[in-house]
Design a protein around this motif. Sequence first.
Motif, mmCIF file in Angstrom:
data_model
loop_
_atom_site.group_PDB
_atom_site.id
_atom_site.type_symbol
_atom_site.label_atom_id
_atom_site.label_comp_id
_atom_site.label_asym_id
_atom_site.label_seq_id
_atom_site.Cartn_x
_atom_site.Cartn_y
_atom_site.Cartn_z
ATOM 1 N N GLY A 124 1.162 -1.254 0.082
ATOM 2 C CA GLY A 124 0.714 -0.388 -0.177
ATOM 3 C C GLY A 124 0.913 1.103 0.605
ATOM 4 O O GLY A 124 2.132 0.778 0.670
ATOM 5 N N LEU A 125 0.320 1.951 -0.658
ATOM 6 C CA LEU A 125 1.330 3.909 -0.594
ATOM 7 C C LEU A 125 1.524 4.177 0.800
ATOM 8 O O LEU A 125 2.368 4.410 0.921
ATOM 9 C CB LEU A 125 -0.544 4.662 -1.148
ATOM 10 C CG LEU A 125 0.332 5.725 -1.908
ATOM 11 C CD1 LEU A 125 1.931 5.669 -2.655
ATOM 12 C CD2 LEU A 125 -0.403 7.328 -2.823
ATOM 13 N N ASP A 126 0.567 4.327 1.891
ATOM 14 C CA ASP A 126 0.956 4.925 3.681
ATOM 15 C C ASP A 126 2.584 3.613 3.740
ATOM 16 O O ASP A 126 3.356 4.509 4.212
ATOM 17 C CB ASP A 126 -0.350 4.872 4.486
ATOM 18 C CG ASP A 126 -0.792 5.462 4.457
ATOM 19 O OD1 ASP A 126 -0.552 6.178 3.600
ATOM 20 O OD2 ASP A 126 -1.922 5.233 4.370
ATOM 21 N N GLU B 261 -0.469 -5.296 -7.636
ATOM 22 C CA GLU B 261 -1.249 -5.230 -6.584
ATOM 23 C C GLU B 261 -1.203 -3.906 -5.805
ATOM 24 O O GLU B 261 -2.745 -3.943 -5.235
ATOM 25 C CB GLU B 261 -0.407 -6.546 -5.926
ATOM 26 C CG GLU B 261 -0.933 -7.664 -6.121
ATOM 27 C CD GLU B 261 -2.241 -8.575 -5.681
ATOM 28 O OE1 GLU B 261 -3.341 -8.783 -4.984
ATOM 29 O OE2 GLU B 261 -2.004 -9.294 -6.786
ATOM 30 N N ASN B 262 -0.459 -3.026 -6.541
ATOM 31 C CA ASN B 262 -0.624 -2.168 -5.765
ATOM 32 C C ASN B 262 -0.183 -1.131 -7.478
ATOM 33 O O ASN B 262 0.516 -0.132 -6.734
ATOM 34 C CB ASN B 262 1.013 -1.821 -4.841
ATOM 35 C CG ASN B 262 0.735 -2.216 -3.738
ATOM 36 O OD1 ASN B 262 -0.105 -2.339 -2.915
ATOM 37 N ND2 ASN B 262 1.752 -3.755 -3.961
ATOM 38 N N PRO B 263 -1.388 -0.682 -7.678
ATOM 39 C CA PRO B 263 -1.099 0.130 -9.021
ATOM 40 C C PRO B 263 -0.862 1.143 -7.659
ATOM 41 O O PRO B 263 -0.851 2.296 -9.169
ATOM 42 C CB PRO B 263 -2.420 -0.420 -10.221
ATOM 43 C CG PRO B 263 -3.524 -0.833 -8.467
ATOM 44 C CD PRO B 263 -2.393 -1.039 -7.806
ATOM 45 N N ALA B 264 -1.815 2.006 -7.294
ATOM 46 C CA ALA B 264 -1.535 2.950 -6.720
ATOM 47 C C ALA B 264 -0.012 3.386 -6.129
ATOM 48 O O ALA B 264 0.396 4.830 -6.345
ATOM 49 C CB ALA B 264 -2.471 3.530 -5.133
ATOM 50 N N VAL B 265 0.596 2.141 -5.959
ATOM 51 C CA VAL B 265 1.586 2.767 -5.082
ATOM 52 C C VAL B 265 3.112 3.788 -6.872
ATOM 53 O O VAL B 265 3.411 3.797 -6.958
ATOM 54 C CB VAL B 265 2.923 1.611 -4.789
ATOM 55 C CG1 VAL B 265 4.455 2.269 -4.804
ATOM 56 C CG2 VAL B 265 2.245 1.631 -3.245
#
Length: 121
Positions: A27-29, A79-83
Amino acid sequence: MQVALKSSRGEEVSNMKFGGEVELISGLDEFHTAISFPGVSVVHFMAPLNPHCSQMAPFLDALCARYPSVNFIKVDVIENPAVAKAENVRMVPTFKIYKNGNRVKEMVCLSHQLLEYSYGF
Protein backbone atom coordinates in the motif's frame (compact mmCIF):
# COMPACT_ATOMS: atom_id res chain seq x y z
CA MET A 1 9.03 -5.17 8.30
CA GLN A 2 10.19 -5.76 11.86
CA VAL A 3 11.98 -2.41 11.94
CA ALA A 4 8.92 -0.56 10.61
CA LEU A 5 6.61 -2.21 13.12
CA LYS A 6 8.89 -1.44 16.04
CA SER A 7 9.36 2.14 14.82
CA SER A 8 5.61 2.67 14.44
CA ARG A 9 5.19 1.55 18.07
CA GLY A 10 7.83 4.02 19.21
CA GLU A 11 10.39 1.33 20.01
CA GLU A 12 14.13 1.90 19.59
CA VAL A 13 15.29 0.84 16.13
CA SER A 14 18.50 2.79 15.57
CA ASN A 15 20.73 -0.25 16.05
CA MET A 16 18.53 -2.70 14.17
CA LYS A 17 19.38 -4.09 10.79
CA PHE A 18 16.67 -4.70 8.22
CA GLY A 19 17.00 -8.45 8.62
CA GLY A 20 18.29 -9.67 5.27
CA GLU A 21 14.84 -10.12 3.78
CA VAL A 22 13.19 -8.20 0.94
CA GLU A 23 10.07 -6.51 2.28
CA LEU A 24 6.87 -6.72 0.21
CA ILE A 25 4.92 -3.45 0.34
CA SER A 26 1.15 -3.59 0.27
CA GLY A 27 0.00 0.00 0.00
CA LEU A 28 0.94 3.63 -0.50
CA ASP A 29 1.15 4.48 3.21
CA GLU A 30 3.35 1.45 3.88
CA PHE A 31 5.55 2.45 0.93
CA HIS A 32 6.05 5.99 2.24
CA THR A 33 6.83 4.68 5.72
CA ALA A 34 9.36 2.16 4.36
CA ILE A 35 11.32 4.63 2.22
CA SER A 36 11.41 7.31 4.91
CA PHE A 37 13.62 5.33 7.31
CA PRO A 38 17.12 6.73 7.85
CA GLY A 39 19.64 5.30 5.42
CA VAL A 40 19.26 3.69 2.02
CA SER A 41 16.16 1.98 0.67
CA VAL A 42 16.18 0.10 -2.63
CA VAL A 43 12.76 -0.43 -4.19
CA HIS A 44 12.11 -3.08 -6.86
CA PHE A 45 8.92 -2.31 -8.77
CA MET A 46 7.93 -5.63 -10.29
CA ALA A 47 5.19 -7.81 -11.74
CA PRO A 48 5.22 -11.50 -10.72
CA LEU A 49 4.58 -12.86 -14.21
CA ASN A 50 7.23 -10.71 -15.89
CA PRO A 51 10.23 -12.95 -16.69
CA HIS A 52 12.75 -10.12 -16.21
CA CYS A 53 11.34 -9.38 -12.75
CA SER A 54 11.45 -13.06 -11.86
CA GLN A 55 15.08 -13.19 -12.97
CA MET A 56 16.03 -10.22 -10.77
CA ALA A 57 14.23 -11.43 -7.61
CA PRO A 58 16.85 -14.02 -6.49
CA PHE A 59 19.64 -11.52 -7.11
CA LEU A 60 17.82 -8.92 -5.01
CA ASP A 61 17.49 -11.53 -2.23
CA ALA A 62 21.26 -12.10 -2.42
CA LEU A 63 21.96 -8.34 -2.23
CA CYS A 64 19.63 -8.09 0.73
CA ALA A 65 21.63 -10.75 2.57
CA ARG A 66 24.94 -9.13 1.55
CA TYR A 67 23.94 -5.61 2.65
CA PRO A 68 21.77 -6.01 5.79
CA SER A 69 21.88 -2.29 6.64
CA VAL A 70 20.02 -1.45 3.41
CA ASN A 71 16.22 -1.60 3.33
CA PHE A 72 15.25 -3.71 0.29
CA ILE A 73 11.63 -3.36 -0.78
CA LYS A 74 9.55 -4.82 -3.58
CA VAL A 75 6.31 -3.42 -4.92
CA ASP A 76 4.02 -5.60 -7.03
CA VAL A 77 2.66 -3.03 -9.51
CA ILE A 78 -0.33 -5.26 -10.35
CA GLU A 79 -1.41 -5.52 -6.70
CA ASN A 80 -0.45 -1.91 -5.88
CA PRO A 81 -1.28 0.29 -8.87
CA ALA A 82 -1.59 3.36 -6.60
CA VAL A 83 2.07 3.06 -5.56
CA ALA A 84 3.16 2.52 -9.17
CA LYS A 85 1.16 5.56 -10.29
CA ALA A 86 2.41 7.77 -7.45
CA GLU A 87 6.00 6.83 -8.33
CA ASN A 88 5.39 7.16 -12.10
CA VAL A 89 6.50 3.58 -12.80
CA ARG A 90 5.71 2.70 -16.42
CA MET A 91 7.94 -0.35 -16.98
CA VAL A 92 9.12 -3.26 -14.87
CA PRO A 93 11.52 -4.05 -13.49
CA THR A 94 12.18 -0.52 -12.29
CA PHE A 95 14.50 0.15 -9.37
CA LYS A 96 14.51 3.32 -7.31
CA ILE A 97 17.03 4.12 -4.61
CA TYR A 98 16.07 6.43 -1.76
CA LYS A 99 18.22 7.93 0.95
CA ASN A 100 16.45 9.21 4.05
CA GLY A 101 13.18 9.33 2.10
CA ASN A 102 14.53 11.21 -0.92
CA ARG A 103 14.90 9.51 -4.29
CA VAL A 104 18.52 9.61 -5.42
CA LYS A 105 18.48 7.23 -8.39
CA GLU A 106 16.03 5.54 -10.74
CA MET A 107 16.65 2.93 -13.39
CA VAL A 108 14.95 0.39 -15.56
CA CYS A 109 17.52 -2.31 -15.12
CA LEU A 110 18.10 -5.88 -16.21
CA SER A 111 21.80 -6.05 -15.36
CA HIS A 112 22.78 -7.52 -12.00
CA GLN A 113 26.11 -5.66 -12.04
CA LEU A 114 24.57 -2.29 -12.85
CA LEU A 115 22.04 -2.73 -10.08
CA GLU A 116 24.64 -3.64 -7.45
CA TYR A 117 27.10 -0.89 -8.45
CA SER A 118 24.32 1.72 -8.43
CA TYR A 119 24.07 1.50 -4.66
CA GLY A 120 27.49 3.01 -4.17
CA PHE A 121 28.69 0.37 -1.68
